[in-house]
Scaffold this active site. Structure first.
Site, PDB file in Angstrom:
ATOM      1  N   CYS A 196      31.504  45.192  45.004  1.00 11.06           N
ATOM      2  CA  CYS A 196      31.472  43.754  44.723  1.00 11.06           C
ATOM      3  C   CYS A 196      31.724  42.869  45.934  1.00 11.06           C
ATOM      4  CB  CYS A 196      32.481  43.434  43.618  1.00 11.06           C
ATOM      5  SG  CYS A 196      32.260  44.499  42.175  1.00 11.06           S
ATOM      6  N   HIS A 229      37.965  35.508  44.312  1.00 11.80           N
ATOM      7  CA  HIS A 229      37.214  36.582  43.666  1.00 11.80           C
ATOM      8  C   HIS A 229      37.422  36.490  42.157  1.00 11.80           C
ATOM      9  CE1 HIS A 229      35.082  40.303  43.283  1.00 11.80           C
ATOM     10  NE2 HIS A 229      36.132  40.937  42.765  1.00 11.80           N
ATOM     11  N   HIS A 235      30.662  38.319  36.322  1.00  6.74           N
ATOM     12  CA  HIS A 235      30.832  39.040  37.576  1.00  6.74           C
ATOM     13  C   HIS A 235      29.510  39.723  37.919  1.00  6.74           C
ATOM     14  CE1 HIS A 235      32.189  41.175  40.894  1.00  6.74           C
ATOM     15  NE2 HIS A 235      33.153  41.923  40.384  1.00  6.74           N
TER      16      HIS A 235
END
Length: 603
Positions: free
Chosen positions: A162, A292, A327
């Site tokens: 990620c 994040h 996400h």
């Protein structure tokens, strides 16, 4: 040198393009749906899905057919096209085709097509169409986008879970600074797939409602899909005012766990600290942080601890935008970099930070500035982009005691064949050298195939229920680099390249840039791949020679020593990487024959 953000491109659950995404953000309208609409799955969970079909994406790109083009590649192409168009710079006119690059990032690759193939393979192997697997590897989407849009300079693909997109943007800026490129489109793309949805569900971290990052009652994350890209270029190439300026960035490893973040947020703290140093800024200069912030209890508490450490005199404004997009995995850093740049446009912010953290402890931070930010005034005084080969070790004909090299029995039990092989080779090389590297850079064409197949098999056989998370975790392409860092509790720079036969060359290029930038003196590089019965059969059907399996690791040094066996140097006038479509083979990596690099052996 000043590096400008000249263009932006974005696709997310909020819509296609900057206008739709910005309008949704301003209206506070989330793009997360109650359950998947286009993705065929038994799970009724909230996702950030773009409800635009592949055919409709193909129409935007004027493609006659999209049947065997991955959704990841289509999403990426739409966003890259917008980034180029919004910059006002035209390839072939303002930009030489071989002086603009594409630094792409993905973790899913063509899994949306591969999982369809695998389901048919389990039902009727003879009639399963292997052409669906032609875009399986991550570099396939990069090659498709570059070819479609006429980008012929340095192109490569990064996969660090990620944090991938943030790392691709950072690399693009460094390539421009080094004179390899004049401009680059950098970011990432990922599509929803059953593989990742089931993978994250097996970890028990998906929420059954829209995620609520940093709230006390948060229940987990929502997966999403999309693409986000920035066009970075030298100031002199701009045809209009820059949207923002790239100020700096950094990568570090949490070295705590393959999926969970440390309580203190060490990796997050280090990458923010180093990003500030790279940008020549102080914590007080940052006016906003795009965190994040996935919405899981572990991630948010760890990141918050790191934020408090880096901003001891008071936190700046910070938020996560994942409750709008979900996400988006490797695309997250690109999408959120676009949001960060947009946040500078109202004039109330001077410098913004964008955080991206991934599996394998991979942590990255980027900083963008509203006003021109000059970097590296001493660039002319830097040493050439070169390094010396101190050790080169492969696993051919070697029987290693994995128990001695990997003392942690629990870690060994969870390792598949390729992971044991690669980590064992790396551990032996580091033991021989008695070296603690300050950069770990790995390269693979297809990653841990056996683990990917095992998880796909479980999805089909067990109807997306009661899945074992271990093969999913190990299927991530940076799992080897993450395990090496974890074994040595090494918080250093840690990247993984997935660029077919050019993967190791890209890793070496990155290493030489680090040496040039005085950011690393001892560097560990590795290349590895494996075959499984299914991959051999697929390659046979596609007319591709099976890759050689195994691993090779090299130790590089910034200075020549009595142990040096060779030198690797970045060419002054590098060629573009010729895309021959070959799969990485550790045997090929041992040959040290490259398009961009010159290798000189001593003695």
């Amino acid at each position: 040198m000043s590096i400008a953000v000249g263009g932006l491109g974005i696709v997310s659950a909020l819509g296609i393009g900057l206008r739709e995404n910005l309008e949704a953000l301003k209206a506070g309208r989330s793009g997360i749906k109650a359950s998947p609409v286009l993705l065929e799955t038994r799970h009724r969970l909230p996702v950030g899905e773009l409800t635009v079909t592949n055919g409709e994406l193909g129409q935007l790109l004027q493609l006659p057919s999209v049947e065997k083009i991955s959704r990841t590649a289509l999403l990426g192409a739409v966003a890259v096209k917008e980034a180029l168009e919004s910059s006002g710079l035209r390839i072939g006119e303002d930009l030489k085709a071989d002086r603009i690059g594409l630094i792409n990032a993905t973790s899913v690759g063509g899994m949306d097509l591969s999982e369809d193939f695998y389901r048919k393979w389990m039902e009727d192997p003879e009639n399963a169409d292997a052409e669906l697997c032609r875009m399986h590897d991550c570099a396939a989407s990069t090659g498709f986008i570059a070819s479609l849009l006429g980008i012929k300079g340095f192109c490569t693909t990064i996969s660090t879970a990620c944090s991938s997109s943030a790392n691709s943007i950072m690399l693009a800026a460094r390539l421009i600074e080094a004179g390899v490129l004049d401009a680059a489109v950098a970011g990432g793309c990922d599509a929803l797939s059953r593989f990742t949805l089931n993978g994250f569900k097996s970890l028990g971290i998906l929420s059954d409602e829209i995620c609520r990052p940093f709230e006390e009652e948060r229940k987990g994350l929502n997966l999403g899909e999309g693409a986000g890209f920035l066009l970075l270029c030298r100031k002199e190439l701009l045809r209009k005012e820059a949207l923002a300026w790239y100020a700096g960035g950094a990568n570090a490893n949490d070295a705590h766990h393959q999926t969970a973040s440390s309580e203190s947020g060490e990796g997050a703290f280090l990458c923010m600290e180093k990003a500030l140093e790279d940008a020549g800024l102080k914590p007080a200069d940052i006016s906003y942080v795009n965190a994040h912030g996935t919405g899981t209890r572990n991630n948010d508490s760890s990141e918050y601890a790191a934020l408090c450490r880096i901003f001891p005199d008071g936190l700046p404004a910070f938020s996560s935008t994942k409750n709008f997009t979900g996400h988006t995995l490797a695309a997250a850093g690109g999408i959120e970099a676009v949001f960060s740049v947009l946040s500078l446009r109202d004039g109330s912010r001077s410098h913004v930070m964008s955080n991206s953290f991934g599996f394998g402890g991979n942590c990255s931070s980027l900083i963008f500035s509203a006003k021109e930010k000059r970097r590296n005034e001493d660039a002319q005084e830097r040493k050439p982009a070169e390094a010396y080969i101190e050790l080169l070790l492969d696993d051919s004909g070697v029987s290693r005691d994995i128990k001695e090299l990997v003392p942690d029995a629990g870690m060994r039990r969870r390792m598949g064949k390729l992971l044991r092989q690669a980590v064992g080779t790396a551990a032996e090389l580091l033991g021989r050298s008695a070296c603690v590297p300050d950069a770990i850079i790995t390269a693979t064409g297809l990653g841990c195939l056996a683990d990917s197949e095992k998880f796909l098999q479980n999805i089909v056989r067990d109807s997306e229920e009661l899945l074992n998370p271990t093969p999913f975790i190990q299927s991530t392409f940076n799992t080897v680099g993450g395990q090496i860092a974890l074994m040595g509790r090494n918080h250093c720079y840690n990247l993984t390249y997935v660029d077919r036969g050019h993967s190791f060359e890209a890793a070496l290029t990155d290493a030489l840039l680090l040496v040039r930038e005085n950011k690393a003196r001892k560097l560990l590089l590795g290349a590895f791949d494996e075959n499984i019965e299914l991959s051999v059969e697929i390659m046979r059907r596609l007319g591709i020679a099976p890759q050689k399996e195994g691993s090779v690791f090299a130790l590089l040094s910034a200075e020549k020593t009595e142990n040096s066996i060779g030198r690797v140097r970045l060419r002054t006038c590098p060629k573009g990487m010729e895309k021959d479509g070959s799969i990485l083979s550790p045997a090929n990596a041992m040959k040290m024959e490259f398009d961009l690099l010159d290798v000189e052996w001593f003695g």
